[in-house]
Structure formats: C-alpha cells, structure tokens
Scaffold this active site. Structure first.
Site, PDB file in Angstrom:
ATOM      1  N   ASP A  92      27.053  32.543 -68.976  1.00 36.85           N
ATOM      2  CA  ASP A  92      27.219  33.970 -69.209  1.00 36.85           C
ATOM      3  C   ASP A  92      26.846  34.258 -70.660  1.00 36.85           C
ATOM      4  OD1 ASP A  92      27.932  36.599 -69.164  1.00 36.85           O
ATOM      5  OD2 ASP A  92      30.011  36.266 -68.580  1.00 36.85           O
ATOM      6  N   ASP A 266      30.775  34.070 -59.073  1.00 31.33           N
ATOM      7  CA  ASP A 266      31.688  33.289 -59.913  1.00 31.33           C
ATOM      8  C   ASP A 266      32.947  34.104 -60.101  1.00 31.33           C
ATOM      9  OD1 ASP A 266      32.125  34.142 -63.093  1.00 31.33           O
ATOM     10  OD2 ASP A 266      30.425  35.132 -62.130  1.00 31.33           O
ATOM     11  N   CYS A 304      42.012  21.421 -44.642  1.00 33.23           N
ATOM     12  CA  CYS A 304      41.497  21.103 -45.976  1.00 33.23           C
ATOM     13  C   CYS A 304      41.537  19.597 -46.224  1.00 33.23           C
ATOM     14  CB  CYS A 304      42.325  21.825 -47.033  1.00 33.23           C
ATOM     15  SG  CYS A 304      41.696  21.610 -48.713  1.00 33.23           S
ATOM     16  N   CYS A 306      41.111  18.285 -49.374  1.00 37.12           N
ATOM     17  CA  CYS A 306      41.343  18.011 -50.797  1.00 37.12           C
ATOM     18  C   CYS A 306      42.535  17.076 -50.961  1.00 37.12           C
ATOM     19  CB  CYS A 306      41.572  19.314 -51.565  1.00 37.12           C
ATOM     20  SG  CYS A 306      43.236  20.020 -51.364  1.00 37.12           S
ATOM     21  N   CYS A 309      46.050  18.382 -50.077  1.00 38.68           N
ATOM     22  CA  CYS A 309      46.377  18.526 -48.654  1.00 38.68           C
ATOM     23  C   CYS A 309      46.415  17.199 -47.908  1.00 38.68           C
ATOM     24  CB  CYS A 309      45.372  19.471 -47.985  1.00 38.68           C
ATOM     25  SG  CYS A 309      45.553  21.194 -48.485  1.00 38.68           S
ATOM     26  N   HIS A 335      42.675  22.330 -54.723  1.00 36.45           N
ATOM     27  CA  HIS A 335      42.711  22.912 -53.389  1.00 36.45           C
ATOM     28  C   HIS A 335      41.966  24.245 -53.333  1.00 36.45           C
ATOM     29  CE1 HIS A 335      44.153  24.572 -49.600  1.00 36.45           C
ATOM     30  NE2 HIS A 335      44.419  25.670 -50.300  1.00 36.45           N
TER      31      HIS A 335
END
Length: 386
Positions: A92, A266, A304, A306, A309, A335
């Site tokens: 940015d 984003d 999930c 991840c 989880c 997560h």
C-alpha cells in the site's frame, strides 16, 4: 522472467476466476491478501500463513518507511527476504495511513508533510517518494499514491480529492521503474458518485497501469452503498486487468465483491478478530471468551484443517484468552486466515462450475444460522498423551 499479467479462466455473471502471473509466482484469483503491515502478519509465522493457502501478502509503505526504513530493508535483501515471504507482495502506498493522521499531517498539491505517530519526527510523502520507497522494498505490486477522504463528504470535496489523486497517479506512473514480472496499480477514487468514478477510470486508463484498484470504499458508507458503487464501477474497468478492492472486508463483503467482478482483497479484520477472541466460521462469528465455550471440547469448526481446529477444542482456546496467554491470539488468527482462504477457494471453484449464486445462498444461510448443534458437529479426534 514472467511477464506481469492476469488471465481470466472462467466467469459466472460478473464474477471472474483467473491467475495473476508475477515475478514471484502465480496467484489464483479471486484472492484474499493477509495484511502484513510492518513486514509481519500479526501473531503468525510466515510458514503458518503459507499453510493457509495464501498466495500473496500486503505490506505498507508508511509503516515500513518509519521503521525499520526502506533503505535498511533494501540492504537486507528486500522485503521478501526480510519477512521470509518469497511469493508476491503488494505494498500500500501509505496514502490512507497518512490521511488518517488528522492534525499530524499537512496536505498540499505536491504531497503530504506529516509527523510520525511513533516519535513525532517530520516526514514527507509525494507520489515520487512513495513509489521510490516501494521500489526499495522490492514490492511485486506497487500502488500509486493517492488521497482517500472519509465518507460521507460533500460531492465537491470528493471531486477535488479524486482529481488530485489522478494527478498524483500520473506522477506515480512517471516515477515507476518498469521491471519484468512487476506491476503498478492505479487507484479509482470518486466516493459513491458514479460520474466521478467513471471520470477517475478514464484518467487512470489513459495513463495505463498493470492493474486497477478501487479505493475510497469501506470508509463509512455502508455495505449497500459500497455494493451499488461497485456495480457502477467494475463494468467500466479494463476487462483484461486485475481489480483490487482495498481494505475490504467481512466474509459477506468478499462474497459481494467477487459477485460484482472484484479479483483481489485485503483487510485487517481476520487478524484483528483473532487477537480479540472472535472466530469466523460457516455459522457466523464466535466469541471464544463467552462462558458457553468453557467446557466445550469441540473444535471451532468441523470443516477447518488449521492447527486451532485439528489439535484443540473451544474450551482450551477459551482458557487461553481468559488467561491472557499469547497462544490464544496466535491460534485464532491462524484459524481466521485459514477460513478466509477456504472461502476464496470455494468461490473460485464455484465460478468455474457456474454455481456461485448457489454457493452464495448456502454461505449466507449459514452465516445467519446459530452455532452447530451437538448432533451436527462431531467431537474432535484429539489423541491423549500416554
């Protein structure tokens, strides 16, 4: 070297699925970029970010120029090496951060003079300086320097701001150093005024950029007006270039943006939510500080993969946040980024099969539903130590 370009592979209504080709590798679109403002995605290692399927991350000119400094990053091998992310990085321009400083900044036709929020030291950003800093950082995608007024604002103020941004965009382009596989994006401004958005697109396409962003939204106008603005804006943007909606947003914002022809997003929401005990799921947002999770051994989500989880239950995450342990924000941020990346994969696949509207109906029904019941969600298979 790979030429910087975007290829469209399938469409479903206004939605597009494709690939962004860059010097630092390809990115499947639509894509969500985790925000690594100061060279780190907060509370995550870059290995963890990679494990979620993220293909591109974002850094910020304003913050990196203040600390540790663009020249230091360049001397240390560039931002890719500095933060251990060999894939594409978008930076940015710093315009939004500078404009949000209020009394700490002074705007003129040439640029902005501001005082650091860190130590009060005085600095100046111009289109040329912002572009040079992003080059020193070795950004794969450089953003042109712009002004982003808060909404609502009088139409005449939005028009004046947009036209200043267009002059700055032309100067940013002139200062940009062309490199194979790298690109620069112009930023469409104009608030929620369709005529001003059209004028901005015309000015930017006359200059010519490798991609085009939509700025000045999600700054107080509300989702319905944001979507209406997108509907008036994206059809006028080049069809063969990537489109990036800046600073957006919630899962429903991403879905609505994709359905209106946006390719890149984003937002700090998934990382910020992770630090404040909020988990995004297919059944809405869970607050892990809530006492109802204190004895719940189930994972956050049965869908999930991840670490939060697959290895831990809600009760453990609840305990971590109540005990102010840093592992809680780390696991929940992981997560949330994984959820955002899974959502983008679902949308890419649905565009490819022409079923995006069906997916949207399923997703929105899930977000409006209550949490999974005991019957709907299996207990986690977490092995106990001997």
């Amino acid at each position: 070297m790979t030429r910087f370009h975007w290829t469209c592979e399938s469409t479903d209504g206004a939605a597009r699925a494709g690939t962004l080709h860059t010097a630092h590798g390809p990115v499947a679109t639509p894509t969500f970029m985790p925000v690594g403002t100061v060279g780190t995605v907060k509370a995550m290692t870059m290995d963890a970010v990679r494990s979620t399927g993220a293909g591109i991350v974002l850094g910020n000119t304003y913050h990196l120029m203040l600390r540790p400094g663009a020249e230091r990053v360049r001397a240390l091998g560039g931002l890719h090496r500095f933060m251990d992310w060999p894939g594409p990085i978008l930076t940015d321009s710093g315009g939004f951060q500078v404009m949000s400083l209020g009394a700490l900044r002074r705007l003129d036709q040439d640029g902005v003079t501001f005082r650091s929020h860190i130590d009060g030291s005085e600095h100046r950003l111009t289109p040329e300086r912002s572009t040079a800093i992003q080059h020193a950082l070795d950004a794969t995608i450089t953003m042109c320097f712009d002004e982003c007024p808060a909404l609502p604002a009088p139409p005449e103020a939005i028009a004046a701001s947009m036209r200043l941004s267009m002059r700055w965009a032309a100067r940013s382009r002139e200062a940009y150093v062309q490199r194979e596989g790298y690109g620069q994006f112009g930023i469409v401004q104009g608030g929620t005024e369709p005529e001003l958005r059209a004028e901005s697109i015309k000015a930017l396409t006359d200059v010519g950029f490798e991609g085009y962003a939509i700025g000045g939204l999600a700054v107080g106008e509300g989702q319905a007006l944001m979507f209406a603005t997108l509907e008036a804006t994206t059809p006028l943007m080049p069809q063969d270039k990537p489109r990036y909606l800046m600073g957006v947003g919630t899962p429903d914002d991403l879905l609505g943006g994709v359905m209106r022809g946006v390719d890149m997003f984003d937002c700090v929401m998934p990382t910020r939510a992770g630090r404040t005990a909020r988990a995004y799921t297919e059944r809405g947002t869970l607050n892990l500080r809530n006492a109802r999770h204190a004895a719940d051994a189930r994972p956050i989500s049965p869908h999930c993969d991840c670490l939060a989880c697959t290895r831990h239950g809600r009760a453990y995450l609840h305990h971590l946040f109540r005990a102010n342990e840093i592992l809680g924000p780390m696991l929940l941020t992981w997560h949330n980024i994984a959820y955002y990346q899974r959502l983008m994969r679902q949308m890419r696949e649905a565009i490819g099969t022409g079923t995006l509207q069906s997916l949207a109906d399923i997703l929105r029904a899930g977000w409006e539903a209550s949490d999974w019941t005991e019957d709907e969600m299996p207990q986690p298979a977490i092995p106990l130590a001997p």
